[in-house]
Design a protein around this motif. Structure first.
Motif, PDB file in Angstrom:
ATOM      1  N   MET A 203       1.186  -1.359  -0.024  1.00 20.47           N
ATOM      2  CA  MET A 203       0.190   0.204   0.214  1.00 20.47           C
ATOM      3  C   MET A 203       1.131   1.042  -0.072  1.00 20.47           C
ATOM      4  SD  MET A 203      -3.135   1.847  -0.322  1.00 20.47           S
ATOM      5  CE  MET A 203      -4.169   0.457   0.299  1.00 20.47           C
ATOM      6  N   ASP A 204       1.868   1.356   1.230  1.00 22.02           N
ATOM      7  CA  ASP A 204       2.794   2.283   0.898  1.00 22.02           C
ATOM      8  C   ASP A 204       3.398   2.623  -0.748  1.00 22.02           C
ATOM      9  OD1 ASP A 204       3.225   2.404   3.598  1.00 22.02           O
ATOM     10  OD2 ASP A 204       4.370   1.518   3.744  1.00 22.02           O
ATOM     11  N   PHE A 205       3.991   1.129  -1.616  1.00 20.71           N
ATOM     12  CA  PHE A 205       4.181   1.867  -2.737  1.00 20.71           C
ATOM     13  C   PHE A 205       3.300   2.163  -3.755  1.00 20.71           C
ATOM     14  CE2 PHE A 205       4.629   0.242  -6.822  1.00 20.71           C
ATOM     15  CZ  PHE A 205       6.371   0.800  -7.259  1.00 20.71           C
ATOM     16  N   TYR A 206       2.479   1.693  -3.351  1.00 24.44           N
ATOM     17  CA  TYR A 206       0.695   2.335  -4.601  1.00 24.44           C
ATOM     18  C   TYR A 206       0.152   3.760  -3.959  1.00 24.44           C
ATOM     19  CZ  TYR A 206       0.350  -1.695  -7.797  1.00 24.44           C
ATOM     20  OH  TYR A 206       0.470  -2.390  -8.239  1.00 24.44           O
ATOM     21  N   LYS A 207       0.475   4.408  -2.429  1.00 21.45           N
ATOM     22  CA  LYS A 207       0.371   5.119  -2.569  1.00 21.45           C
ATOM     23  C   LYS A 207       1.503   6.005  -3.129  1.00 21.45           C
ATOM     24  CE  LYS A 207      -2.151   4.998   1.761  1.00 21.45           C
ATOM     25  NZ  LYS A 207      -2.707   4.827   3.069  1.00 21.45           N
ATOM     26  N   THR A 208       2.212   6.019  -2.962  1.00 22.00           N
ATOM     27  CA  THR A 208       3.543   7.106  -3.995  1.00 22.00           C
ATOM     28  C   THR A 208       3.386   6.577  -4.908  1.00 22.00           C
ATOM     29  OG1 THR A 208       5.314   6.356  -1.647  1.00 22.00           O
ATOM     30  CG2 THR A 208       5.695   7.030  -3.636  1.00 22.00           C
ATOM     31  N   ALA A 209       2.685   5.473  -5.852  1.00 20.51           N
ATOM     32  CA  ALA A 209       2.817   5.560  -7.320  1.00 20.51           C
ATOM     33  C   ALA A 209       1.685   6.698  -7.256  1.00 20.51           C
ATOM     34  CB  ALA A 209       3.210   4.261  -7.519  1.00 20.51           C
ATOM     35  N   LEU A 272      -5.617  -0.513  -7.065  1.00 22.97           N
ATOM     36  CA  LEU A 272      -4.294  -1.462  -6.763  1.00 22.97           C
ATOM     37  C   LEU A 272      -4.780  -2.558  -7.686  1.00 22.97           C
ATOM     38  CD1 LEU A 272      -5.361  -1.133  -2.871  1.00 22.97           C
ATOM     39  CD2 LEU A 272      -3.449  -0.880  -3.821  1.00 22.97           C
ATOM     40  N   PRO A 273      -3.836  -3.760  -7.527  1.00 26.80           N
ATOM     41  CA  PRO A 273      -3.471  -5.177  -8.466  1.00 26.80           C
ATOM     42  C   PRO A 273      -5.162  -5.730  -8.083  1.00 26.80           C
ATOM     43  CG  PRO A 273      -1.552  -5.138  -6.664  1.00 26.80           C
ATOM     44  CD  PRO A 273      -2.568  -4.251  -6.799  1.00 26.80           C
ATOM     45  N   ASP A 274      -5.439  -6.511  -9.134  1.00 28.33           N
ATOM     46  CA  ASP A 274      -6.425  -7.923  -9.047  1.00 28.33           C
ATOM     47  C   ASP A 274      -6.117  -8.737  -8.222  1.00 28.33           C
ATOM     48  OD1 ASP A 274      -6.907  -5.882 -10.946  1.00 28.33           O
ATOM     49  OD2 ASP A 274      -6.556  -7.954 -13.070  1.00 28.33           O
ATOM     50  N   ASP A 275      -4.379  -8.629  -8.249  1.00 26.78           N
ATOM     51  CA  ASP A 275      -4.367  -9.682  -6.636  1.00 26.78           C
ATOM     52  C   ASP A 275      -3.882  -9.629  -5.250  1.00 26.78           C
ATOM     53  OD1 ASP A 275      -1.958  -8.663  -7.501  1.00 26.78           O
ATOM     54  OD2 ASP A 275      -0.619 -10.268  -8.169  1.00 26.78           O
ATOM     55  N   TYR A 276      -3.837  -8.173  -5.667  1.00 24.58           N
ATOM     56  CA  TYR A 276      -3.963  -7.347  -3.776  1.00 24.58           C
ATOM     57  C   TYR A 276      -4.690  -8.039  -2.423  1.00 24.58           C
ATOM     58  CZ  TYR A 276      -3.258  -4.031  -0.704  1.00 24.58           C
ATOM     59  OH  TYR A 276      -2.873  -3.376   0.854  1.00 24.58           O
ATOM     60  N   ALA A 277      -3.989  -8.632  -1.986  1.00 25.32           N
ATOM     61  CA  ALA A 277      -3.790  -9.593  -0.605  1.00 25.32           C
ATOM     62  C   ALA A 277      -4.405  -9.203   0.186  1.00 25.32           C
ATOM     63  CB  ALA A 277      -3.205 -11.333  -1.077  1.00 25.32           C
ATOM     64  N   PRO A 283      -9.277  -5.246  -3.468  1.00 28.48           N
ATOM     65  CA  PRO A 283      -8.338  -5.570  -4.869  1.00 28.48           C
ATOM     66  C   PRO A 283      -8.684  -4.719  -5.572  1.00 28.48           C
ATOM     67  CG  PRO A 283      -8.590  -7.594  -4.423  1.00 28.48           C
ATOM     68  CD  PRO A 283      -9.748  -6.852  -3.671  1.00 28.48           C
ATOM     69  N   LYS A 284      -8.293  -3.637  -6.875  1.00 30.97           N
ATOM     70  CA  LYS A 284      -8.692  -2.744  -8.069  1.00 30.97           C
ATOM     71  C   LYS A 284      -8.846  -1.642  -7.655  1.00 30.97           C
ATOM     72  CE  LYS A 284      -9.911  -6.986 -11.444  1.00 30.97           C
ATOM     73  NZ  LYS A 284     -10.804  -6.877 -12.318  1.00 30.97           N
ATOM     74  N   SER A 285      -8.885  -1.459  -5.473  1.00 27.21           N
ATOM     75  CA  SER A 285      -9.566  -0.247  -5.306  1.00 27.21           C
ATOM     76  C   SER A 285      -8.832   0.953  -5.904  1.00 27.21           C
ATOM     77  CB  SER A 285      -8.979  -0.231  -3.457  1.00 27.21           C
ATOM     78  OG  SER A 285     -10.462  -1.302  -3.145  1.00 27.21           O
ATOM     79  N   VAL A 286      -9.426   2.328  -5.888  1.00 25.05           N
ATOM     80  CA  VAL A 286      -8.864   3.465  -6.188  1.00 25.05           C
ATOM     81  C   VAL A 286      -8.411   3.594  -4.777  1.00 25.05           C
ATOM     82  CG1 VAL A 286      -8.792   5.895  -7.059  1.00 25.05           C
ATOM     83  CG2 VAL A 286     -10.153   4.171  -7.791  1.00 25.05           C
ATOM     84  N   VAL A 287      -6.449   4.530  -4.872  1.00 23.33           N
ATOM     85  CA  VAL A 287      -5.487   4.642  -4.828  1.00 23.33           C
ATOM     86  C   VAL A 287      -5.695   6.020  -4.630  1.00 23.33           C
ATOM     87  CG1 VAL A 287      -3.285   4.663  -3.585  1.00 23.33           C
ATOM     88  CG2 VAL A 287      -4.621   2.170  -4.819  1.00 23.33           C
TER      89      VAL A 287
END
Length: 606
Positions: A203-209, A272-277, A283-287
């Protein structure tokens, strides 16, 4: 949750007062660095090493600042004055500094002439020359960072966009590279899962991206689709008349000149990716964007604000990165520049200046705290920072050749030449002045070609334009001098597949696919290449500046000194005189050059 450790770097109230870099401030900061190093040596009960002699230091400074050895005349000139600060200032303001620092930045930023493997026609000449100009102008590091991370437009008008175009179609990889390059943190593992050895989460990675979610690297065709469609129909008709490849030429031209650029799309979102676990989101939620540590810069949830200024999201991230209060921005680059000068970083590995949410423990904690504060105080002046380091007694001591476990910056590390330094050694021996030769870059002509609006382009414009573009590309290295089968140009000019590049890669130059992945490890192949290649023959022929210099000497003693000064940077010993004088008397220069070039001394900086 990332913990936040506030060390001295963050306390702005304790920052050294800002000011212009002067000879007095250089001396003051250099002395303070020496005090901090000496204190650590005392704490560890280690001996203070001796100062390096003048010939050793001169060769070291030329290699470390300009990426090449001094010529025999340059070494003799220095030995007349022995003015070390003056030599440092001269070299750091030379064109050689630009070319050597380009190799540093190109390896770090992964600069390639062909920016992206998937887009063969998208060349980075403009980006390359822009980067050299930033080095030449000594653009402050915070401004340089802002220029590349915040760039918009096409590469012909704004070459800084080359950084984001480098990872065309791979925004997550670009973010991973960005955090390593500018923050010294490696979040790559968190792209796919929570980091197994650190506190970075996926989640840290995707929030930064998400700060880059609105970036688009393909120019919009809105309003010109019908025009492009008409051009393609015209190309097909021309092909039916027997002219082949017209449609391909049109497409290549449009792709090369118009297809790619950097802009921000108002509705860009990252999911988020399809396989976010993990349990914190589906999965697929807007970040929504959020900085991973430090000042909590966050994305506005107000859709109207995001759409009103789509550039603002990336701008807020860039401002967070370059802020004086960011604990890793100045620390990361000063750690890398210290390694560049000394041969070893304070914090290792350099992509892990923060670990487990805290600043990593380095070899000298007080020095680690002082350098970033000093760098901020001189307004992110890269030349100024390096000039301070080179003026320290620490840098000017004999090189360290012992166990690295016992190393506490007693002096710079004795180290092998990089591929670029080794190559530029040969170019210097062959040309005398390696900065006197440069390829024929055509950036102004590329820019001129891109001035016409795509809606005004005719099919003939495209055909003629592609031919001109390809001709300019091919002429870049035309009419350059040759050193054997190779172009006699500095390593900073070797950015395309060629024999030159193959030699550089063989000696460990980064392929610039990953951040700073060059190597100085030796190999049998390298030895065989040096021993059997046409290099020594080229250095020994009458076109060589070294041979011309030898022929101009008035006695054999001077000739032998010239050879040793030029290749290994020292005076010949009595044993050297005994061994090599007979060859010099017979003018058998090739044998002596071969022996010295293949010697251990010639491949190391001591």
């Amino acid at each position: 949750m990332i913990k936040y450790l506030c060390i001295g770097i963050l306390a702005l109230s304790t920052l050294i007062s800002r000011g212009e870099i002067t000879s007095e401030s250089i001396t003051k900061h250099a002395n303070q660095i020496d005090v901090l190093v000496a204190g650590e040596l005392r704490n560890k009960r280690l001996k203070m090493p001796l100062a390096a002699d003048d010939t050793t230091l001169c060769r070291r400074l030329y290699f470390d600042i300009t990426g090449r050895p001094p010529t025999s005349d340059e070494l003799r000139e220095f030995l007349k004055t022995e003015d070390r600060p003056a030599l440092i200032k001269k070299l750091i303001n030379s064109e050689g500094y630009v070319h050597h620092m380009y190799s540093f930045w190109a390896d770090l930023l992964r600069v390639k002439r062909d920016l992206n493997d998937n887009v063969g026609q998208l060349y980075g000449d403009s980006y390359i020359e822009w980067l050299k100009e930033q080095i030449r102008a000594n653009t402050p590091y915070n401004k340089l960072t802002k220029n590349v991370l915040g760039a918009n437009g096409n590469i012909w008008e704004n070459p800084a966009t080359g950084y984001l175009l480098r990872d065309l179609g791979m925004p997550l990889d670009n973010l991973s590279n960005t955090t390593q390059i500018f923050l010294g943190i490696d979040m790559a593992c968190a792209q796919c899962h929570d980091h197994p050895f650190d506190e970075w989460t996926q989640m840290d990675f995707y929030k930064t991206a998400a700060f880059f979610a609105q970036v688009q690297t393909k120019n919009s065709q809105d309003g010109v689709k019908e025009h492009i469609k008409g051009l393609r129909e015209e190309a097909k008709e021309m092909q039916t008349d027997g002219k082949k490849g017209i449609e391909n030429k049109l497409n290549n031209y449009l792709r090369t000149i118009y297809e790619y650029g950097v802009d921000s799309k108002p509705n860009g979102r990252l999911r988020l990716p399809d396989d976010y676990a993990y349990r914190d989101a589906d999965p697929k939620s807007v970040v929504f964007a959020s900085a991973p540590y430090g000042t909590r810069v966050k994305e506005s949830r107000n859709k109207h604000k995001r759409e009103k200024d789509p550039h603002n999201l990336r701008r807020s991230f860039v401002d967070w990165v370059i802020a004086d209060t960011n604990p890793t921005f100045a620390l990361n680059i000063t750690n890398r520049l210290w390694d560049h000068a000394m041969g070893a970083p304070i914090i290792s590995p350099m992509n892990n200046v923060m670990e487990d949410g805290e600043i990593s423990v380095g070899k000298n904690r007080r020095l680690m705290e002082y350098l970033p504060k000093m760098f901020i105080s001189i307004n992110y002046d890269i030349k100024g920072f390096l000039e301070i380091i080179y003026n320290t007694k620490t840098y000017q001591r004999v090189s360290w050749q012992g166990d690295l476990n016992d190393y506490a910056f007693q002096g710079p590390i004795s180290r092998r030449l990089t591929a670029s330094q080794l190559w530029d050694s040969f170019i210097t021996l062959y040309l005398g002045d390696p900065d006197s030769v440069a390829p024929n870059y055509a950036n102004d002509q590329y820019k001129e070609m891109a001035q016409k609006e795509i809606s005004e382009v005719t099919l003939q414009d495209a055909i003629d334009g592609l031919e001109k573009f390809n001709s300019l590309q091919k002429s870049t290295y035309r009419q350059l001098p040759k050193m054997g089968p190779w172009y006699a140009v500095r390593a900073s000019h070797v950015n395309r597949p060629s024999n030159n590049l193959n030699v550089l890669i063989e000696f460990g130059r980064s392929d610039r696919r990953l951040v700073d992945n060059g190597s100085t490890e030796g190999s049998i192949t390298q030895l065989l290449l040096l021993m059997n290649s046409p290099l020594v023959s080229a250095l020994s022929n009458n076109n060589s500046a070294l041979v011309k210099k030898l022929n101009s000497c008035d006695n054999d003693t001077t000739r032998l000194y010239t050879l040793f000064y030029s290749i290994v940077g020292r005076s010949p010993t009595p044993e050297n005189f005994k061994t090599f004088k007979p060859y010099i008397e017979k003018r058998q220069y090739q044998d002596v050059i071969w022996a010295l070039v293949n010697s251990h001394e010639a491949k190391f900086i001591n």
